[in-house]
Design a protein around this motif. Structure first.
Motif, short mmCIF file in Angstrom:
data_model
loop_
_atom_site.label_atom_id
_atom_site.label_comp_id
_atom_site.label_asym_id
_atom_site.label_seq_id
_atom_site.Cartn_x
_atom_site.Cartn_y
_atom_site.Cartn_z
N LEU A 91 0.88 -1.13 -0.07
CA LEU A 91 -0.05 -0.06 -0.07
C LEU A 91 0.77 1.31 -0.03
CD1 LEU A 91 -2.96 1.18 0.35
CD2 LEU A 91 -2.40 1.18 2.77
N ALA A 92 0.61 2.13 -0.71
CA ALA A 92 1.64 3.40 -0.91
C ALA A 92 0.48 4.58 -1.29
CB ALA A 92 2.44 3.34 -2.06
N THR A 93 0.78 5.76 -0.61
CA THR A 93 0.16 6.86 -1.06
C THR A 93 1.29 7.95 -1.58
OG1 THR A 93 0.48 7.79 1.27
CG2 THR A 93 -1.27 6.56 0.71
N ILE A 94 0.73 8.74 -2.43
CA ILE A 94 1.58 10.00 -3.07
C ILE A 94 0.89 11.22 -2.71
CG2 ILE A 94 2.31 10.81 -5.24
CD1 ILE A 94 2.65 8.10 -6.31
N ASP A 95 1.70 12.20 -2.49
CA ASP A 95 1.38 13.44 -2.30
C ASP A 95 1.94 14.61 -3.42
OD1 ASP A 95 1.08 16.32 -1.36
OD2 ASP A 95 2.43 16.15 0.14
N ALA A 96 0.87 14.81 -4.34
CA ALA A 96 1.37 15.59 -5.28
C ALA A 96 0.50 16.92 -5.39
CB ALA A 96 0.98 14.80 -6.84
N ARG A 97 0.26 17.32 -4.27
CA ARG A 97 -0.29 18.64 -3.72
C ARG A 97 0.30 19.81 -4.40
NH1 ARG A 97 -5.15 20.83 -2.77
NH2 ARG A 97 -5.44 21.87 -0.74
N GLU A 98 -0.25 20.97 -4.75
CA GLU A 98 0.67 21.99 -5.13
C GLU A 98 1.11 22.68 -4.08
OE1 GLU A 98 -3.43 21.52 -7.34
OE2 GLU A 98 -2.59 21.08 -5.53
N ALA A 99 2.27 23.47 -4.22
CA ALA A 99 2.94 24.01 -3.12
C ALA A 99 3.04 25.69 -3.35
CB ALA A 99 4.48 23.49 -3.16
N ALA A 100 3.18 26.30 -2.17
CA ALA A 100 3.25 27.62 -2.29
C ALA A 100 4.97 28.30 -3.02
CB ALA A 100 3.04 28.45 -0.91
N PRO A 101 4.71 29.30 -3.48
CA PRO A 101 6.41 29.83 -4.10
C PRO A 101 7.16 30.02 -2.86
CG PRO A 101 4.51 30.94 -5.12
CD PRO A 101 3.98 30.25 -4.15
N ALA A 102 8.40 29.90 -2.99
CA ALA A 102 9.31 30.30 -1.77
C ALA A 102 9.24 31.63 -1.40
CB ALA A 102 10.69 30.12 -2.04
N ALA A 103 8.72 32.60 -1.96
CA ALA A 103 8.45 33.88 -1.66
C ALA A 103 7.41 34.01 -0.53
CB ALA A 103 8.54 34.96 -2.95
N ALA A 104 6.30 33.17 -0.61
CA ALA A 104 4.98 33.43 -0.05
C ALA A 104 5.26 33.48 1.55
CB ALA A 104 4.15 32.11 -0.33
N THR A 105 4.65 34.41 2.28
CA THR A 105 4.73 34.44 3.55
C THR A 105 3.24 34.49 4.27
OG1 THR A 105 4.41 36.98 3.33
CG2 THR A 105 6.76 36.16 3.05
N GLY A 106 3.27 34.50 5.49
CA GLY A 106 1.74 34.60 6.07
C GLY A 106 0.86 35.75 5.72
N ARG A 107 1.53 36.71 5.11
CA ARG A 107 0.57 37.90 4.54
C ARG A 107 0.37 37.66 2.86
NH1 ARG A 107 -0.21 41.86 8.46
NH2 ARG A 107 -0.16 43.53 6.86
N TRP A 108 0.66 36.58 2.33
CA TRP A 108 0.52 36.48 0.75
C TRP A 108 -0.62 36.98 0.46
CZ3 TRP A 108 4.04 35.45 -2.74
CH2 TRP A 108 3.60 34.83 -3.87
N PHE A 109 -1.70 36.90 1.15
CA PHE A 109 -3.09 37.25 0.54
C PHE A 109 -3.60 38.67 1.02
CE2 PHE A 109 -3.17 32.43 -0.77
CZ PHE A 109 -3.57 32.93 -2.07
N TYR A 110 -2.53 39.52 1.49
CA TYR A 110 -3.11 40.75 2.15
C TYR A 110 -3.09 41.86 0.92
CZ TYR A 110 -3.13 39.61 6.88
OH TYR A 110 -3.54 38.79 8.30
N GLY A 111 -3.74 42.77 0.95
CA GLY A 111 -3.76 43.76 -0.09
C GLY A 111 -3.01 44.91 0.35
N PRO A 112 -3.00 45.68 -0.67
CA PRO A 112 -1.91 46.90 -0.47
C PRO A 112 -2.32 47.98 0.58
CG PRO A 112 -2.79 46.80 -2.70
CD PRO A 112 -3.32 45.89 -1.85
N ASP A 113 -3.60 47.73 1.22
CA ASP A 113 -4.14 48.44 2.30
C ASP A 113 -3.67 47.89 3.75
OD1 ASP A 113 -5.55 46.55 2.43
OD2 ASP A 113 -7.54 47.49 2.37
N GLY A 114 -2.80 46.67 3.81
CA GLY A 114 -2.65 45.98 4.69
C GLY A 114 -3.48 45.17 5.54
#
Length: 581
Positions: A91-114
């Motif tokens: 039995l085997a499992t494979i994780d081919a989940r997409e990954a965030a770019p190295a530049a991504a941070t916790g505020r990746w989805f924050y707008g210009p207004d912070g």
């Protein structure tokens, strides 16, 4: 649906369609079986099985064909999770989940207004696109389980993209209903004569055919390095909305990962699935283990008490998964603790057949780190396929581009995912970091739950998976109760109505048998609403020494085998159920 079947069978397969819920085999010879959400994709998998391919080969061919005929749901611009059973018992499992770019941070989805973006504002454009993992996952699976050459597996999909496929009613309605975020270039892919496609149109995708032909000829690395990688990076970084900061290094360094399977006993069976970063397998198992002390068989499928217990167990399990599950390479996920028998008995003790608990807080499993719960933000999407070959190999794959048409961006005729919006947009809740916060290189939590069930003797009883965002977990748990407790066929278990209870308010699937139980459910306590649910599941099961496929009657899915049988489930009746994506 009949037109779709005829077109699927026009592929180089000698298959005679049979309208039936379950098909009795005319021969005892080993037969391979494919279940998928579109008959053209199932036919592609059967073509590969008939050419001598393995279940892994057929799964890859099916995925590639789905990329063409169901582009709104999956493709090589997205990712996948695999659960495979080899004929030797491995039995085997494979994780081919997409990954965030190295530049991504916790505020990746924050707008210009912070301020953090809403989920809807974060989806369109480049920043939601994760490094695609589907092709790397296919390559890893092929190295261990493939029999035919890599290039041969692409032929059915290339043929569909080049020669065209007939647009189905579901696909024709997808863009008007869900296409507000799609770019003009992507929208042009799905036009005929300058207008949006309609049901019955023949749609070709020459750019996609050329892309698939290049990858077939040059191998999977050609997607992750060189001109193709440069083109993908330019597409997401130069997007008009939410431009990304992806690099060619992000693509070149991406690897699909072999992860340890997660398994638990349930009654006389053994249930195995995908571990983190997917939450699907763990949560399905928690739901079932919390229910195990109840005699669900005696209660039966028509019992409001049984469905009340299912909803209550779901609420507790979803609470735990929201708090604890993330990418195990970045956060400590207490997998053993969440599945610890003593912990699950403690959680099960909270359930009562007589009344609702009322408040559904996460527990504290052994090894749990301090963490703050964040709301899940997944949306319905994805597709699933199940394959068994005549040699004893079984493959279950769930694959996705996340939301309908992903980010709305495309490259060479292929949709790019919006998988990074599966992260929690706000990285801190209260005094704690959330497990599923954005970090560079990290993979977002998923609900995908490809599952294989074993009999007590170690033989495979069932392989099943589903699509539909966070409903996937409930769909699989419900179907397993149907098969293992209520002795239903996989087809009938998938077709049952659903109660989706990820929190205090549970959604009862409108127009189904469980909808009729709403007064009785409310009398037991808890909040319930009746609403449509976009559901889609596929399975293969072993019955009487033969493989039988199952597909969701809510979808356009079918199952086909190498002996020429096609199972077309009766369409799910009632206008209340919207087409799933």
């Amino acid at each position: 649906m009949k037109k779709l079947l005829l077109l699927a069978l026009a592929l180089p397969l000698s298959l005679a369609p049979v309208q039936a819920r379950r098909v009795a085999r005319a021969s005892a010879a080993p037969a391979g079986t494919v279940s998928a959400a579109d008959p053209r994709a199932a036919a592609a998998g059967v073509e590969i099985l008939r050419a001598g391919g393995s279940a892994t080969d057929a799964a890859i061919a099916t995925m590639l064909a789905l990329n063409v005929v169901e582009p709104q749901s999956s493709g090589i611009g997205g990712g996948s999770f695999w659960v495979t059973h080899a004929a030797n018992g491995r039995l085997a499992t494979i994780d081919a989940r997409e990954a965030a770019p190295a530049a991504a941070t916790g505020r990746w989805f924050y707008g210009p207004d912070g301020r953090p973006l809403s989920h809807g504002d974060a989806v369109p454009g480049g920043r939601s696109v994760g490094v695609p993992g589907a092709l790397r996952g296919m390559a890893l699976a092929h190295r261990s389980g493939g029999r035919l050459p890599w290039a041969r597996l692409f032929q059915p999909a290339i043929r569909l993209a080049r020669e065209g496929w007939i647009v189905s009613p579901r696909f024709a309605g997808t863009i008007p209903a869900n296409g507000g975020h799609i770019t003009a270039g992507t929208r042009a892919l799905y036009t005929v004569g300058g207008r949006a496609v309609r049901t019955g149109d023949r749609l070709t995708n020459p750019a996609q055919a050329a892309l698939l032909a290049r990858i077939a000829r040059l191998g999977p690395d050609s997607f992750y390095v060189g001109p193709q990688a440069v083109r993908l990076v330019q597409t997401v970084n130069n997007a008009a909305r939410n431009p990304s900061r992806m690099t060619t290094g992000d693509l070149a360094s991406y690897q699909a990962k072999a992860r340890p399977p997660v398994c638990v006993p349930y009654r006389s069976y053994r249930i195995c699935g995908m571990g983190p970063p997917s939450s699907g397998g763990i949560t399905v198992m928690m739901i079932l283990k919390q229910l195990e002390r109840f005699d669900l068989h005696a209660l039966g499928r028509n019992s409001p008490v049984a469905w009340h217990l299912f909803a209550e167990s779901s609420r507790l399990a979803y609470a735990d998964r929201d708090l604890y599950v993330g990418d195990p390479d970045y956060v400590r996920v207490p997998v053993a603790g969440l599945l610890d028998p003593a912990y699950l008995r403690e959680r099960s003790a909270l359930l009562s057949p007589d009344h609702a608990l009322g408040s559904y807080q996460p527990g504290t499993p052994p090894g749990a780190p301090p963490r703050s719960r964040a709301p899940a933000q997944e949306v319905p999407g994805t597709t699933d396929l199940a394959v068994a070959d005549g040699r004893g190999n079984v493959v279950e794959v769930t694959t996705t581009v996340e939301g309908v048409f992903g980010s709305g961006l495309s490259i060479d005729g292929t949709i790019l995912n919006n998988e990074l919006t599966d992260f929690d947009i706000v990285p801190v809740h209260g005094d704690f970091l959330v497990a599923n916060r954005v970090e560079g290189g990290k993979r977002p939590r998923s609900s995908m739950a490809p599952t294989i069930v074993y009999n007590a003797d170690g033989s495979v009883r069932l392989a099943i998976g589903a699509a539909g965002g966070p409903t996937i977990i409930a769909q699989i748990a419900k179907a397993l109760v149907g098969v293992l407790d209520w002795n239903l066929s996989a087809q009938d278990a998938i077709g049952m109505g659903l109660i989706f209870a990820p929190g205090d308010t549970a959604v009862v699937e409108q127009g189904t048998e469980v909808d009729a139980m709403l007064p009785a459910l409310r009398a037991l306590g808890g909040r319930y609403v009746s609403a449509p649910l976009g559901l889609k599941a596929n399975a293969v099961e072993r019955v009487g020494g033969r493989w039988i496929g199952a597909a969701d009657p809510r979808s356009e899915g079918v199952s086909m085998d190498t002996l020429g049988h096609v199972v077309t489930p009766p369409h799910f009746g009632g206008s209340a159920v919207r087409p799933p994506e």
